[in-house]
Enzyme design. Structure first.
Site, short mmCIF file in Angstrom:
data_model
loop_
_atom_site.label_atom_id
_atom_site.label_comp_id
_atom_site.label_asym_id
_atom_site.label_seq_id
_atom_site.Cartn_x
_atom_site.Cartn_y
_atom_site.Cartn_z
N CYS A 115 31.66 -6.95 101.02
CA CYS A 115 30.82 -5.96 101.72
C CYS A 115 29.83 -6.61 102.69
CB CYS A 115 30.06 -5.10 100.71
SG CYS A 115 31.17 -4.13 99.69
N HIS A 252 24.12 -1.60 104.79
CA HIS A 252 25.45 -1.42 104.19
C HIS A 252 25.45 -0.10 103.42
CE1 HIS A 252 29.06 -1.89 102.01
NE2 HIS A 252 28.50 -2.22 100.87
N ASN A 282 31.76 3.92 100.75
CA ASN A 282 31.55 2.48 100.96
C ASN A 282 32.84 1.90 101.57
OD1 ASN A 282 31.24 -0.28 100.74
ND2 ASN A 282 30.48 -0.24 98.64
O1 UT7 Z 1 29.24 -2.57 98.14
C1 UT7 Z 1 29.18 -3.45 97.08
C2 UT7 Z 1 28.02 -3.19 96.28
N1 UT7 Z 1 28.23 -2.08 95.37
C3 UT7 Z 1 27.23 -1.32 95.07
O2 UT7 Z 1 26.17 -1.51 95.63
C4 UT7 Z 1 27.37 -0.31 93.99
C5 UT7 Z 1 26.16 -0.35 93.14
N2 UT7 Z 1 26.17 0.57 92.02
C6 UT7 Z 1 26.09 1.91 92.17
O3 UT7 Z 1 26.11 2.40 93.27
C7 UT7 Z 1 25.94 2.75 90.92
O4 UT7 Z 1 25.63 1.92 89.83
C8 UT7 Z 1 27.20 3.62 90.59
C9 UT7 Z 1 27.31 4.74 91.60
C10 UT7 Z 1 28.43 2.75 90.60
C11 UT7 Z 1 27.04 4.24 89.21
O5 UT7 Z 1 25.83 4.99 89.12
P1 UT7 Z 1 24.88 4.83 87.86
O6 UT7 Z 1 23.76 5.77 88.04
O7 UT7 Z 1 24.54 3.36 87.74
O8 UT7 Z 1 25.78 5.34 86.70
P2 UT7 Z 1 26.32 4.57 85.39
O9 UT7 Z 1 27.30 3.50 85.77
O10 UT7 Z 1 25.15 4.17 84.55
O11 UT7 Z 1 27.08 5.73 84.66
C12 UT7 Z 1 26.40 6.86 84.12
C13 UT7 Z 1 27.38 7.74 83.42
C14 UT7 Z 1 28.25 7.00 82.41
O12 UT7 Z 1 28.47 7.84 81.31
P3 UT7 Z 1 27.61 7.67 79.96
O13 UT7 Z 1 27.86 6.27 79.50
O14 UT7 Z 1 26.18 7.89 80.37
O15 UT7 Z 1 28.16 8.73 79.08
C15 UT7 Z 1 29.55 6.79 83.16
O16 UT7 Z 1 30.66 6.69 82.30
O17 UT7 Z 1 28.30 8.33 84.37
C16 UT7 Z 1 29.64 8.07 83.97
N3 UT7 Z 1 30.46 7.95 85.16
C17 UT7 Z 1 30.99 9.00 85.80
N4 UT7 Z 1 30.94 10.33 85.55
C18 UT7 Z 1 31.58 11.14 86.41
C19 UT7 Z 1 30.79 6.81 85.83
N5 UT7 Z 1 31.55 7.12 86.90
C20 UT7 Z 1 31.68 8.48 86.91
C21 UT7 Z 1 32.32 9.38 87.75
N6 UT7 Z 1 32.25 10.70 87.48
N7 UT7 Z 1 33.00 8.98 88.86
#
Ligand code: UT7
Length: 325
Positions: A115, A252, A282
């Site tokens: 990225c 980004h 992204n």
């Molecule tokens: O470009 C390279 C750099 N990449 C980035 O900068 C990405 C950085 N990270 C992020 O943008 C965020 O961390 C994400 C968007 C990937 C995830 O958001 P989050 O607020 O950190 O969510 P999380 O990973 O803590 O997940 C929260 C909940 C989980 O469920 P439980 O454990 O709370 O029951 C996940 O399993 O959301 C669940 N979950 C989803 N639910 C519905 C994860 N993906 C999904 C989904 N739809 N697509």
């Protein structure tokens, strides 16, 4: 003091025709439009057609950038293409772009910084220009991340899209002051200890496969704002300007929450942030030049504006670039 500056002479972008909405993904995966929008700001993304390659997107974006610069392929002496999704393991996708643009001289190579690739590519091209080894460089970010997504993994599949953006950097004489047009400073960083937080579980040497994106999203998020803010502060300090001097912040486009958090941390008001994450998701190395092209084409970024670019990605890699347009 007379110095050589890399001035942006043109900008171009290309997106594949097919738009995939969150609702369409929610029909295939255990996810929802609401979750994707709230956690990321993404509403839709563009996805390539069968047989459409990274080079096809890169060529279309390059042709638009050349047209905007009033230049032709024969004028370009270097192509630097940032991608983590090359057409083939080798040769470099940049050489396919070179051939198809009809450029029969100079050099073309790829840069792999995921990225952060476009920031790395700008830094590289700028240094070739400043060293006197190139006059007109085509700097491209092009990706087909849809090809390396695990479409059954909702934690990554909803986050990425395909696309390409390009700029032409041309050598101009400057005064060495921060009032010069062109690239004023670039800062690139990496820390390979963070491999396991964002990587692809395949490759020619390790598995003889292409592999799929694997990410510990929360951990990447935690590092992103710190790393990006640090790279921004270094850029601004180097040229002895202040954050108030920045006209446009072109980050980004990984997640609206990261854009907002970074802008708040470094003190840039949201009205000066270019955001395309809702429409493009992204697009890895393509995200910054795609956002740049949109803001230039709709008239927000104007000549002499101070434009701040940043990115962070797998490796980890991260960096910033300050450009006077
Ligand atoms: O470009 C390279 C750099 N990449 C980035 O900068 C990405 C950085 N990270 C992020 O943008 C965020 O961390 C994400 C968007 C990937 C995830 O958001 P989050 O607020 O950190 O969510 P999380 O990973 O803590 O997940 C929260 C909940 C989980 O469920 P439980 O454990 O709370 O029951 C996940 O399993 O959301 C669940 N979950 C989803 N639910 C519905 C994860 N993906 C999904 C989904 N739809 N697509």
């Amino acid at each position: 003091m007379r110095v050589t500056r890399s001035v942006v002479a043109g900008v171009g972008a290309f997106l594949p025709e097919r738009v995939v909405t969150n609702a369409e993904l929610a029909r295939r995966l255990d996810t929802s439009d609401e979750w994707i929008r709230e956690r990321t700001g993404i509403r839709e993304r563009h996805i390539v057609a069968e047989g459409e390659c990274t080079s096809d997107l890169a060529i279309a974006a390059s042709q638009a950038a050349l047209k905007d610069a009033h230049l032709h392929a024969k004028d370009i002496d270097l192509i630097v293409l940032a991608t983590a999704t090359p057409d083939e393991t080798f040769p470099a996708t940049a050489t396919t772009v070179q051939a198809k643009l009809g450029m029969r001289h100079g050099a073309a190579f790829d840069i792999q910084a995921v990225c952060s690739g476009f920031i790395y590519a700008v830094a590289t091209a700028d240094n070739f220009i400043k060293a006197g080894q190139a006059k007109h460089c085509l700097v491209i970010g092009a990706e087909t991340f849809s090809r390396i997504l695990d479409w059954k993994d909702r934690t990554t599949a909803v986050l990425f899209g395909d696309g390409a953006g390009a700029i032409v950097l041309s050598a101009h004489e400057g005064t060495g002051k921060s009032s010069d047009r062109g690239v004023l400073t670039t800062h690139i960083f990496s820390d390979g200890r963070y491999h396991d937080l964002l990587y692809v579980d395949g490759g020619p040497s390790k598995t003889k496969t292409t592999g799929h994106v694997r990410m510990e999203g929360k951990e990447v998020f935690r590092h992103a704002i710190n790393n990006i803010s640090d790279a921004i502060e270094k850029a601004i300090k180097t040229v002895d300007l202040s954050v108030e001097d920045v006209d446009w912040f072109v980050p980004h486009q990984a997640n609206q929450r990261i854009l907002d958090g970074t802008a708040k941390r470094v003190g840039i008001s949201s009205s000066r942030v270019i955001s395309t994450v809702a429409k493009h998701a992204n697009t890895s190395a393509a995200s910054v030049p795609l956002a740049l092209a949109e803001a230039v084409n709709d008239g927000r970024i104007k000549r002499n504006n101070l434009v701040l670019l940043e990115a962070m990605g797998g490796g980890f890699t991260w960096g910033s670039a300050l450009i006077r347009w």
